[in-house]
Scaffold this motif. Structure first.
Motif, short mmCIF file in Angstrom:
data_model
loop_
_atom_site.label_atom_id
_atom_site.label_comp_id
_atom_site.label_asym_id
_atom_site.label_seq_id
_atom_site.Cartn_x
_atom_site.Cartn_y
_atom_site.Cartn_z
N TYR A 1 0.86 -1.20 0.00
CA TYR A 1 0.00 0.00 0.00
C TYR A 1 0.89 1.23 0.00
O TYR A 1 1.55 1.54 0.99
CB TYR A 1 -0.93 0.00 1.21
CG TYR A 1 -2.01 1.05 1.13
CD1 TYR A 1 -3.07 0.90 0.24
CD2 TYR A 1 -1.97 2.20 1.93
CE1 TYR A 1 -4.08 1.86 0.16
CE2 TYR A 1 -2.97 3.16 1.85
CZ TYR A 1 -4.02 2.99 0.96
OH TYR A 1 -5.01 3.94 0.86
N ILE A 2 0.91 1.93 -1.13
CA ILE A 2 1.80 3.07 -1.32
C ILE A 2 1.01 4.36 -1.09
O ILE A 2 0.24 4.78 -1.96
CB ILE A 2 2.41 3.06 -2.73
CG1 ILE A 2 3.00 1.69 -3.04
CG2 ILE A 2 3.47 4.15 -2.87
CD1 ILE A 2 3.10 1.39 -4.51
N SER A 3 1.21 4.97 0.05
CA SER A 3 0.45 6.18 0.39
C SER A 3 1.35 7.37 0.67
O SER A 3 0.86 8.48 0.88
CB SER A 3 -0.42 5.92 1.63
OG SER A 3 0.38 5.49 2.73
N GLY A 4 2.68 7.17 0.68
CA GLY A 4 3.60 8.22 1.09
C GLY A 4 4.01 9.14 -0.05
O GLY A 4 3.46 9.11 -1.16
N SER A 5 5.02 9.94 0.21
CA SER A 5 5.44 10.98 -0.72
C SER A 5 6.03 10.43 -2.02
O SER A 5 6.11 11.16 -3.01
CB SER A 5 6.47 11.90 -0.04
OG SER A 5 7.60 11.16 0.37
N LEU A 6 6.41 9.16 -2.04
CA LEU A 6 6.95 8.56 -3.26
C LEU A 6 5.87 7.98 -4.16
O LEU A 6 6.18 7.37 -5.18
CB LEU A 6 7.94 7.43 -2.89
CG LEU A 6 9.23 7.86 -2.19
CD1 LEU A 6 10.00 6.64 -1.71
CD2 LEU A 6 10.10 8.71 -3.12
N ARG A 7 4.60 8.20 -3.82
CA ARG A 7 3.51 7.53 -4.51
C ARG A 7 3.45 7.84 -6.01
O ARG A 7 2.99 7.01 -6.81
CB ARG A 7 2.17 7.88 -3.86
CG ARG A 7 1.86 9.36 -3.77
CD ARG A 7 0.62 9.63 -2.90
NE ARG A 7 0.43 11.05 -2.66
CZ ARG A 7 0.99 11.73 -1.66
NH1 ARG A 7 1.79 11.09 -0.81
NH2 ARG A 7 0.75 13.02 -1.50
N ASN A 8 3.93 9.01 -6.42
CA ASN A 8 3.92 9.36 -7.85
C ASN A 8 5.34 9.54 -8.40
O ASN A 8 5.52 10.13 -9.47
CB ASN A 8 3.13 10.65 -8.07
CG ASN A 8 1.67 10.50 -7.68
OD1 ASN A 8 1.03 9.50 -8.01
ND2 ASN A 8 1.14 11.47 -6.95
N TRP A 9 6.33 9.00 -7.69
CA TRP A 9 7.73 9.22 -8.05
C TRP A 9 8.09 8.53 -9.36
O TRP A 9 7.62 7.43 -9.68
CB TRP A 9 8.62 8.68 -6.93
CG TRP A 9 10.08 8.74 -7.24
CD1 TRP A 9 10.93 9.80 -7.02
CD2 TRP A 9 10.88 7.72 -7.85
NE1 TRP A 9 12.19 9.49 -7.45
CE2 TRP A 9 12.19 8.22 -7.97
CE3 TRP A 9 10.59 6.43 -8.31
CZ2 TRP A 9 13.22 7.47 -8.52
CZ3 TRP A 9 11.62 5.68 -8.87
CH2 TRP A 9 12.92 6.20 -8.96
N THR A 10 8.97 9.17 -10.12
CA THR A 10 9.57 8.56 -11.31
C THR A 10 10.92 9.21 -11.57
O THR A 10 11.10 10.40 -11.29
CB THR A 10 8.68 8.70 -12.56
OG1 THR A 10 9.33 8.07 -13.67
CG2 THR A 10 8.41 10.16 -12.89
N CYS A 11 11.86 8.43 -12.08
CA CYS A 11 13.14 9.00 -12.52
C CYS A 11 13.35 8.76 -14.00
O CYS A 11 14.43 9.03 -14.53
CB CYS A 11 14.30 8.42 -11.71
SG CYS A 11 14.62 6.66 -12.02
#
Length: 302
Positions: free
Chosen positions: A226-236
């Protein structure tokens, strides 16, 4: 083997911070050191200590990232997404390299899981001209691709286990014994295949989350599912073309870092090779230790 603390001035904080590190081998030798970025965020260096199999030919630098382990804890920053950023940890890495006198020397960098995300962003910056080789292990190039892989694995779980996971997410209850048991079933399939369960390395990593969930809870969420933190929309993905160092990708066939999550690394990094280990999950360095170390050694010392 030496260990120490690197002072780290964090903008906006009045309290001094420190990054704990441990060095195996001689940083003053002609051998190129490997800097090891652990996962989590917040899992700490302990679960990666099997990489010491690379010594003495490869000097190793382990460290605990800010917010957990033997480095400065900042519990008062729990939930502060504006504070816990990838940029913060990139600055911490730069600060540690300067402290160790490695900012202008050739280095290799290894990142596992979240550490690979951090390593990829750091390696794409124009300031890392001293990076010789990069290892991105059991990691991901975007959270959307990660979700795709994890969702597919989740659908392979027994129906009753999926129901428990769904109910917990609907109710926002991630602390019930039923939820913990359901997550453990997933972990046994895709975190590590080593038995008896849990292997020491898994215990080490999960123990730090329990002792201080500040970074993991703020940046990722209550569990791997369950991804709810600040990295939820992260991409590199947009910056991967900037990575000039020769790069090794490693994952396992049963890894929660499925091929779909690793593929953008392979597609966009110029000098790259990819190894997928059979009979291995997210902790491939545990599940297939000898083969894993052999792959690393071949890449680093060739």
């Amino acid at each position: 083997m030496t260990e120490g603390l690197a002072n780290f001035a964090v903008e906006g904080l009045s309290k001094p911070c420190q990054t704990w590190y441990k060095v195996f081998g001689d940083l003053h030798s002609s051998a190129i050191p490997l800097i090891i970025l652990h996962g989590g965020p917040g899992a700490c260096h302990d679960y990666l200590l099997s990489l010491t199999d690379l010594t003495p030919s490869v000097p190793l630098v382990f460290y605990d990232q800010l917010g957990n382990g033997r480095s400065t804890h900042l519990r008062e920053k729990a939930g502060d997404e504006s504070f816990w950023t990838v940029e913060l940890f990139k600055r911490e890495l730069d600060n540690l390299l300067k402290h160790l006198g490695l900012e202008d020397r050739p280095i290799d960098v290894y990142g596992h899981s979240w550490g690979g995300m951090l390593a990829a962003e750091w390696a794409a910056a124009p300031t890392c001209s001293n990076l010789r080789r990069l290892v991105l292990s059991n990691s991901l190039a975007s959270m959307d691709a990660w979700r795709t892989g994890v969702t597919a694995l989740r659908k392979q779980l027994p129906a009753d286990v999926q129901a428990v996971l769904d109910r917990a997410e609907q109710d926002g209850d991630f602390e019930s014994p039923e939820y913990e048991a359901a997550v453990e079933i997933f972990y046994k399939r895709h975190l590590s295949l080593a038995r008896p369960w849990p292997p020491t390395e898994v215990e080490d990593a999960l123990a730090w989350f329990a002792k201080n969930p500040t970074t993991y809870g703020t940046m990722y969420g209550p569990s791997e599912l369950y991804i709810s933190g600040s990295l939820r929309n992260w991409t590199c993905v947009p910056v991967l073309k900037n990575i000039k160092a020769a790069t090794l990708l490693i994952n396992g066939t049963e890894d929660e870092a499925q091929d779909v999550a690793m593929w953008p690394f392979f597609k966009h990094i110029g000098k790259v090779r990819w190894i997928t280990l059979d009979g291995a999950a997210h902790f491939s360095h545990v599940d297939q230790r000898a083969r894993y170390i052999s792959c690393l050694r071949d890449f680093l010392v060739e």
